[in-house]
Design an enzyme around this catalytic site. Structure first.
Site: not given
Length: 346
Positions: A148-150
């Site tokens: 994921g991005c986070y």
């Protein structure tokens, strides 16, 4: 040429994959799917692709797609991915999945934060696709769970400190901000222009954001022990970008200069991680459109904490760019192939 399918191509991540793959010299995109836009030309759904992609979006039929592609990107929502990925794997295809369905090692953790997993046996086969940490395993994998991005922004920001045992793993705070594209392309009242513009708000407050177990899984492996973090995401009125400010209590006395040297050594040879000079901190504006993660840090002597700031483009290093980076590793291509474009500025 590697024949590639983009499954779920009508979202922001799907179009970003198509944008990046268009310039990849070893790839031919042979199939693009979208359940909601099937039958429409790709360029009608995404006008920037006009006169570049001439395909028509198709329905998702795994066996037919597998006949036309050796490599599959699944840019689908969670659950939808695990309904089709087993078929691709059974038919001998390589898959990078951009949903959460194959990021977790423990099916019980996935179930606690999402729902029961439909094919938990594949979790043991899947590799967590953060190249700077898992490159060797990715090179041998047929199934990669794209981070994921986070998590990408947070894990890269903390990895050198946890791997070297320099910070207390029990006292980590992550304050992260994302552009609106991180919420996807679907129509939602909370993401309308008038709801977002001129505003700045926290969401998923109180340890409930679904990226938390993914972050904790990977940070625990780096630390060599289970850990729990405090994580609060925020929505910023911009299209792209993630900026994470991370606070970690130091063990012993360390200077900013010393820690920056540690980061430079840890990320030596990593083209897509840029450790900034002392006194300089990242901006999302300087990574927009690129596959880079910029990291800056300082030591707060008053509190005995390291303050790390990391920035990525959530659609590139936080999604599609990292997926292409993983594809390159899985196929023995130069890792930067198709990914060496500079950030967009201003």
């Amino acid at each position: 040429m590697l024949h590639v399918a983009v499954v779920g191509a009508s979202g922001y991540t799907g179009v970003e994959l198509l944008r990046i793959l268009y310039t990849h010299p070893e790839v031919a995109v042979t199939c693009v799917t979208s359940e909601q836009s099937a039958g429409k030309p790709v360029a009608d759904v995404f006008p920037p692709l006009r006169n570049r992609y001439h395909q028509t979006l198709e329905n998702l039929e795994p066996v037919r797609i597998a006949d036309r592609a050796e490599f599959i990107f699944t840019a689908l929502p969670h659950k939808a991915a695990m309904e089709v990925v087993p078929t691709f794997i059974r038919l001998g295809k390589q898959v990078v999945d951009l949903s959460a369905d194959y990021r977790f090692h423990d099916p019980a953790v996935y179930e606690a934060w999402y729902e029961p997993h439909m094919n938990p046996e594949l979790l043991a086969q899947a590799v967590y696709g953060l190249p700077e940490i898992r490159r060797e395993k990715i090179s041998e994998a047929d199934l990669v769970g794209n981070p994921g991005c986070y998590p990408t922004c947070t894990i890269l920001g903390l990895a050198p400190l946890l791997k070297n045992g320099i910070v207390d793993p029990e006292r980590i705070i992550v304050d992260a901000k994302s552009g609106v594209s991180g919420a996807g392309r679907g129509a939602k009242v909370d993401n309308l222009y008038c709801e977002v513009n001129d505003g700045f708000r926290a969401y998923g407050v109180g340890g409930v954001h679904r990226h938390i177990p993914e972050i904790e899984q990977e940070l625990s492996l780096l630390a060599g022990r289970p850990l729990t973090i405090s994580f609060t995401p925020h929505l910023v009125p911009m299209d792209r970008g993630i900026l994470a400010t991370i606070y970690a209590d130091l063990k012993g006395t360390h200077s900013t200069t010393e820690l920056l040297a540690l980061y430079r050594e840890f990320y030596s040879g990593e083209e897509f991680v840029r450790v900034l000079p002392e006194g300089t901190f990242p901006s999302t504006a300087f990574v927009k459109g690129s596959n880079c993660c910029d990291i800056g840090l300082t030591v707060d002597r008053r509190t005995g904490r390291a303050v790390i700031v990391s920035a990525i483009d959530n659609l590139v290093k936080g999604a599609a760019g990292q997926a292409v980076q993983n594809m390159n590793i899985m196929n023995g291509f130069p890792e930067n192939l198709g990914l060496d474009s500079l950030a967009l500025f201003p």
